[in-house]
Write a protein that holds these residues in place. Structure first.
Motif, PDB file in Angstrom:
ATOM      1  N   LYS A 123       0.828  -1.203   0.000  1.00 18.87           N
ATOM      2  CA  LYS A 123       0.000   0.000   0.000  1.00 18.87           C
ATOM      3  C   LYS A 123       0.864   1.256   0.000  1.00 18.87           C
ATOM      4  N   HIS A 124       1.957   1.221   0.756  1.00 15.09           N
ATOM      5  CA  HIS A 124       2.863   2.372   0.804  1.00 15.09           C
ATOM      6  C   HIS A 124       3.457   2.661  -0.573  1.00 15.09           C
ATOM      7  N   GLU A 159       0.795   4.242  -2.886  1.00 14.12           N
ATOM      8  CA  GLU A 159       0.504   5.631  -2.542  1.00 14.12           C
ATOM      9  C   GLU A 159       1.668   6.548  -2.901  1.00 14.12           C
ATOM     10  N   ARG A 177       1.576   7.015  -6.654  1.00 13.86           N
ATOM     11  CA  ARG A 177       0.416   7.812  -7.051  1.00 13.86           C
ATOM     12  C   ARG A 177       0.580   9.284  -6.693  1.00 13.86           C
ATOM     13  N   ASN A 178       1.202   9.569  -5.557  1.00 10.80           N
ATOM     14  CA  ASN A 178       1.289  10.941  -5.055  1.00 10.80           C
ATOM     15  C   ASN A 178       2.534  11.689  -5.511  1.00 10.80           C
TER      16      ASN A 178
END
Length: 678
Positions: free
Chosen positions: A610-611, A614, A617-618
């Motif tokens: 998940k890290h 993210e 994506r960011n």
């Protein structure tokens, strides 16, 4: 196009040139006297590449589009640009073909295709622009007047394949791309085998969507390709379709993705389940569910659990564990997908059976051309860290002796098939093999000028320094590595040279004077031509010089790149991914020193967490180091990142340079947007 009437071809070319230089699209067209020489050469000449100027007066950007007249001239045109232009006169673009993804590049892309033209970016200095134009005009005239000749002697196909594998392993995707183009143009491989190499390259870069949309993929799968190719296609399906659906609990969506007409999954749904990577296994399990094969699916899950690979079973399919007792073993007649672990060939089956229990035996068997050894290396490449057959390590001295005694032909076979899995094993483990690494490094001394060999040399240096060598081993390795340095260190290879120095600085040295001497040998040719280095390389060179106390006074800024002062890199977030945490930390240090407003996020994860999603994506863009990278992570990044930048090497200097170049490109785009014109 070659079969068309020559007059028609000339008319089409004239129309293309006129369209490209139309003043409403290209401000260079407002100055007919200035572009006349290159415009006429593009239409009249037959041997020299097309060189077409492009100008945006509002953003003060200028570039030259250098286009080979034939696809097989791409490599020779690159060599011409390096010789006539290089970093002395251009910012970038002279050595790497462009994907031509900007709106004004559409005519070039439509006529010649993406990746078949160079976009040579000019500086904003008017005197430098004049010199660049004069150099390109001189290049065009020289090539047109020169007799037709072969630009380079063709390499043997075996050596090209070995270099492709080496560059892929060492984190040099641009080098792999260039070698693949050479293999394709030179011939000797079937179209299907060329596609296999293309699939490997796309998989190494994490480009799952590009892999799945590859022209001719279905035809390749119909021919029952090697396990490695199947695994990469299945892993691409996982990254592009299955994982996003399963993450949200949408098992139905995952099934629909596999049963869609263009998925090609029906051509991949057989084989021994345990020979595949975890991502591929997950796709195969979802496929069993889609076909309603509940008993087979439950037996397969039980087998995975028994083999310690239960993590490959998605939560959405966990209920199938209850259908069959976990302790029940597969019986006769079980589908091959749930068969037991494949056993090595029975020694009673014939005299060809060979022992492959140690790396020494594997290297010897590959050198002799044993098919079982080739198959084992392919399996190790698919499964990486959790391979079915665990190969025991041979002693360092024995393995070094095996490599030393290989003939040229045997060495190429080992390079192509076994060196990659062996170096992967060393990169993952705490095993130390300084003698073997020194022997492998010494074996490429006569060919280290080749880009693929420089990439491998960088990996060998990193693995060697990790072994904490003693003073004698350290001095010998650096002495051998320094042989012929003056033959390859130049502004065009500044990234590789700085990578080597950076690795020397990053590790403790048992012989400080040997480290300083080697660093000076590597930096000396760059220092003498420092005016040809861009600001990112100069900054890294200054930092390393200070860290190693080399006493070299580098200029603050190259005179040819005063335009950098007009660019302001604002706040940004970038993700840098790679498995060498030492390199990641040094990249972060270099970037933040030059651009404090940039937040650098680091990741060395091997799976799609998940890290990692993210962070990708960011971030404004991601710099991906592909050296020994895990496909699960690279596929994840490519799916979630806004943009992926691939450095030309795996060392911190190359990675820092790629990141800072991308930051400047983003600054230019913002400047263009604020000016209201692309």
């Amino acid at each position: 196009m070659a079969s068309e009437d020559p007059a028609k071809q000339d008319a089409d070319l004239q129309q293309f040139v006129d369209r490209f230089l139309a003043s409403e699209r290209n401000d260079a067209g407002k100055y007919p006297a200035g572009v006349k020489r290159l415009r006429d050469a593009a239409v009249i000449h037959h041997k020299s590449p097309l060189v077409l100027p492009w100008l945006n007066e509002q953003s003060h950007q200028m570039a030259y589009y250098v286009i080979p007249r034939r696809r097989d001239q791409l490599t020779s045109v690159r060599d011409l640009l390096v010789a006539f232009v290089g970093p002395s006169l251009a910012k970038y673009g002279y050595d790497v073909p462009s994907m031509l993804d900007k709106p004004h590049e559409a005519p070039v892309r439509q006529r010649y295709g993406a990746g078949n033209a160079f976009v040579v970016a000019a500086t904003s200095d008017k005197a430098e622009r004049r010199r660049l134009r004069a150099a390109l005009e001189r290049m065009v005239d020289v090539v047109e007047r020169s007799p037709v000749r072969t630009w380079s002697a063709p390499k043997p196909l075996g050596r090209l394949l070995a270099d492709f594998e080496a560059a892929l392993l060492s984190g040099a995707p641009q080098v792999s791309t260039a070698i693949l183009q050479q293999i394709d143009l030179q011939g000797g491989l079937s179209p299907a085998n060329v596609k296999h190499l293309k699939i490997r390259l796309l998989a190494a870069q994490g480009r799952a969507n590009n892999l799945l949309s590859l022209t001719g993929l279905r035809e390749v799968l119909l021919q029952d390709p090697p396990l490695l190719v199947k695994d990469m296609v299945l892993s691409a399906l996982f990254a592009a379709h299955i994982e996003p659906a399963l993450t949200t609990g949408d098992l139905t969506g995952a099934v629909e993705a596999l049963t869609a007409s263009g998925s090609n999954f029906s051509l991949l749904s057989d084989g021994d389940l345990l020979t595949y990577s975890d991502q591929a296994v997950t796709v195969l399990l979802v496929g069993m569910h889609a076909r309603g094969e509940a008993e087979e699916l439950s037996r397969s899950i039980a087998l995975l659990d028994a083999e310690g690979r239960g993590e490959a079973v998605p939560d959405a399919l966990a209920s199938y564990r209850q259908l069959v007792e976990t302790e029940s073993a597969p019986s006769d007649g079980v589908d091959p997908a749930s068969a037991a672990v494949e056993e090595p060939p029975d020694s009673e089956g014939g005299p060809t059976a060979v022992s492959l229990g140690t790396w020494g035996e594997v290297i010897r068997a590959v050198a002799k051309g044993e098919k079982d050894a080739f198959d084992l290396c392919r399996k190790l490449d698919v499964r990486r860290g959790d391979a079915l057959v665990q190969v025991e390590m041979t002693s360092d001295s024995e393995l070094a002796g095996i490599f030393k005694d290989l003939s040229d032909a045997e060495y190429e076979a080992v390079w192509q098939y076994a060196l990659g899995p062996f170096l992967q094993e060393l990169s993952r483990s705490e095993l130390y093999y300084p003698q073997t690494l020194t022997t492998v490094m010494r074996s490429i001394v006569s060919q280290r000028c080749a880009p693929a060999n420089l990439a491998v040399l960088d990996l060998l240096l990193e693995l060697f320094l990790r072994t904490a060598p003693n003073a004698e081993e350290y001095s010998e390795f650096l002495e051998q590595m320094s042989v012929g340095v003056d033959q390859w260190v130049a502004p065009e290879t500044a990234g590789q040279a700085l990578d080597f120095v950076d690795r020397l600085a990053a590790f403790a040295s048992p012989v400080p004077e040997a480290r300083v001497q080697t660093a000076q040998l590597l930096l000396g040719p760059l220092f003498s031509q420092s005016q040809r280095l861009d600001s990112a390389y100069l900054s890294t060179a200054r930092s390393l010089t200070k860290e190693l106390a080399l006493g070299l006074e580098w200029p603050d800024r190259p005179p040819a790149q005063k335009d950098g002062e007009a660019l302001v890199v604002g706040p940004a977030q970038i993700l840098v991914y790679g498995l060498d945490e030492g390199v990641l930390q040094r990249v972060q240090k270099h970037i933040t020193q030059q651009h404090p407003s940039v937040r650098v996020v680091l990741s060395a994860e091997k799976v799609a967490t998940k890290h990692l999603k993210e962070a990708a994506r960011n971030s404004d863009f991601t710099v991906m180091i592909t050296q020994c990278a895990a496909h699960a992570a690279t596929n994840c990044i490519a799916q979630y990142a806004k943009e992926v930048v691939y450095p030309r090497g795996a060392g911190s200097a190359s990675v820092t340079h790629a990141a800072i170049t991308a930051l400047y490109e983003h600054a230019v785009e913002r400047q263009d947007a604020s000016a209201g014109k692309r």
